[in-house]
Design a protein around this motif. Sequence first.
Motif, short mmCIF file in Angstrom:
data_model
loop_
_atom_site.label_atom_id
_atom_site.label_comp_id
_atom_site.label_asym_id
_atom_site.label_seq_id
_atom_site.Cartn_x
_atom_site.Cartn_y
_atom_site.Cartn_z
N GLY A 43 0.80 -1.21 0.00
CA GLY A 43 0.00 0.00 0.00
C GLY A 43 0.84 1.26 0.00
N VAL A 44 0.16 2.39 0.21
CA VAL A 44 0.82 3.69 0.15
C VAL A 44 0.32 4.60 1.26
CG1 VAL A 44 1.12 3.58 -2.36
CG2 VAL A 44 -0.94 4.67 -1.41
N THR A 45 1.10 5.64 1.54
CA THR A 45 0.61 6.81 2.25
C THR A 45 0.61 7.96 1.24
OG1 THR A 45 2.75 7.70 2.95
CG2 THR A 45 1.80 5.95 4.31
N VAL A 46 -0.22 8.95 1.48
CA VAL A 46 -0.29 10.07 0.53
C VAL A 46 0.16 11.36 1.20
CG1 VAL A 46 -2.06 9.05 -0.92
CG2 VAL A 46 -2.74 10.35 1.09
N SER A 47 0.61 12.32 0.35
CA SER A 47 1.28 13.50 0.88
C SER A 47 0.53 14.80 0.62
CB SER A 47 2.67 13.62 0.24
OG SER A 47 2.53 13.77 -1.17
N GLY A 48 -0.43 14.80 -0.27
CA GLY A 48 -1.10 16.03 -0.68
C GLY A 48 -0.71 16.47 -2.08
N ARG A 103 -5.86 15.25 -10.46
CA ARG A 103 -6.37 13.97 -10.95
C ARG A 103 -5.97 12.78 -10.07
NH1 ARG A 103 -10.34 12.66 -13.40
NH2 ARG A 103 -9.27 10.84 -14.28
N ILE A 104 -4.68 12.66 -9.75
CA ILE A 104 -4.22 11.48 -9.02
C ILE A 104 -3.32 11.90 -7.87
CG2 ILE A 104 -3.04 9.25 -9.17
CD1 ILE A 104 -3.49 9.28 -12.16
N ALA A 105 -3.58 11.39 -6.68
CA ALA A 105 -2.70 11.64 -5.54
C ALA A 105 -1.36 10.95 -5.76
CB ALA A 105 -3.36 11.14 -4.26
N VAL A 106 -0.30 11.62 -5.35
CA VAL A 106 1.04 11.06 -5.45
C VAL A 106 1.42 10.47 -4.09
CG1 VAL A 106 3.48 11.54 -5.85
CG2 VAL A 106 1.72 12.70 -7.23
N PRO A 107 1.78 9.20 -4.03
CA PRO A 107 2.15 8.60 -2.73
C PRO A 107 3.38 9.27 -2.12
CG PRO A 107 1.74 6.90 -4.38
CD PRO A 107 1.79 8.21 -5.12
#
Length: 520
Positions: free
Chosen positions: A158-163, A173-177
């Motif tokens: 999985g991932v965490t997201v940063s904003g 459009r797409i969150a960057v991990p």
Amino acid sequence: MGIRGRNLKRICQRYGDKLRYATLYDSSRRIALYSAYSFKKSDGQRRMDTPWMYEPQLVTADENGNMRVLPSSGETDPLIEESQALLADYIDAVQYERGQLNPDQHQADNQDKASTYTLTNVVPLITDLLEGPWSAYTDMLRRRLNNFCHGVAYVVTGVTVSGLTIQREREDRIAVPKHLWSAYCCPRFDNNSPYDVRYMFPTYAAYAFNAIGYSVTEVPLKTLEAFLKNQTDVDKTLLTCLILKSQAAVVEDFNHVDRCKDFLYMGTPPRAYLSSSVKKICQQYMDKPRFISFYDPQKHIPIYSAYTFEKSDGDKRGDVPWMFEPQLATEKSSSNMEPFPQSSLMHKNFEDTQAVLDDYADVIQYERGQLNPDEHQADPMDKAATYTLTNVIPLIREFSFGPWSTQVELIRKRLNNYCHGKAYVITGVTTSGNMIRRDNLDRVAIPEYIWTAYCCTDFDHNAPYSERYKLPVFGAYGLNDRVNNHIVEVPIKNLEKFLKGKMDVDKSFQIFYNDCVPDT
């Protein structure tokens, strides 16, 4: 899993009319938060002939079934574009690559491999990370599970997201991990693998910063969980529903662990022990319970071991390394006993809770005495399981090789010849306060007496009287000393009376349920 969010969608990823894996998808950020899959042993080759797909179930509640190939450019339904990422989102984001959470290389069947090519299994990863450290980790994990996992391996990535986001036409459009992480669980693994691999079983994890110049860090599962709690919007139940854990070998009740109670007559352990510090160990070896031990982690010895006798020739296994009990050190550990690491420095990780080999290194007057003796087992795996220090107490050499060895052999021959059914044996100790010391610290309690008792309700009633009166149940004890160490065989009631004066038990102390008298 404990991840919060109102736009999270649980996708059962289906391809070719078959369920392949599971994904938790954030439809507002248009990325997968994790994919969970079962690893398949593979050669690491990728499928390059599969078109990218999308998930119809995210488009409308009426949709279901298989993932579908993305429409060609210019024909995309606005509902698809609103609910999930498209190939167009990646066209101008040249610093990113489409990174699969369930990687093609971790699957073997061509259809399973093809199913990984859906954008709902993809996150944008910095090219340097994906093609460098993360690709190397993915292949290293493939080889580790190929070589040392003997059963099913469950993987969650999985991932965490940063904003940060990938934009298209000035729209997010797409969150960057921010981070990429992965964890695996393989309950059935090779216990004889090198220690630098074995300590990473049955479960281990890794994470990496999604940026240029960062490596992949491998960590224990608990460490990853603690890290993610500070990085993601999760509650305290993080991962506990998702990562399958091995059944704990240190238990609250022998009745609650499959087959543990089978080593006890009527499924009942000796009663009326008063100490609250002892641990109940369902001794498991190669994913199978073998016997049980009542272990004192302060004195670093078993108070007793209980086992079922197997008719045998009395030979000992000489090819088994000594083992320890990981569950006494940490609850996350394997439920299987494991060989001691070759480096004694690693023993410090668990020597607070149990004896280690160094405790016996300089005490030449003592031998490691097994409460469940190798000679009382027939199956090679059952014999191997007796070589754990949680089944061992220090016996005076003269006593161990003399009277006690003779008693172990006498019981083996008696039960071989005259017990027709299952024989239950419990062997234990009393202590007097004497200790083996190491580095000026008390390490291992030295037994004052060792005792044993057996119960066999189906026996030969035509046996010679010298043996028949010692069935169905009888006991014995001996002083752990160089002299005056002869073994005294006694009826079970006499043994219990003797032990009440030597151990921390109350007046209802009983070794076998109803003293091995069958209910009528």
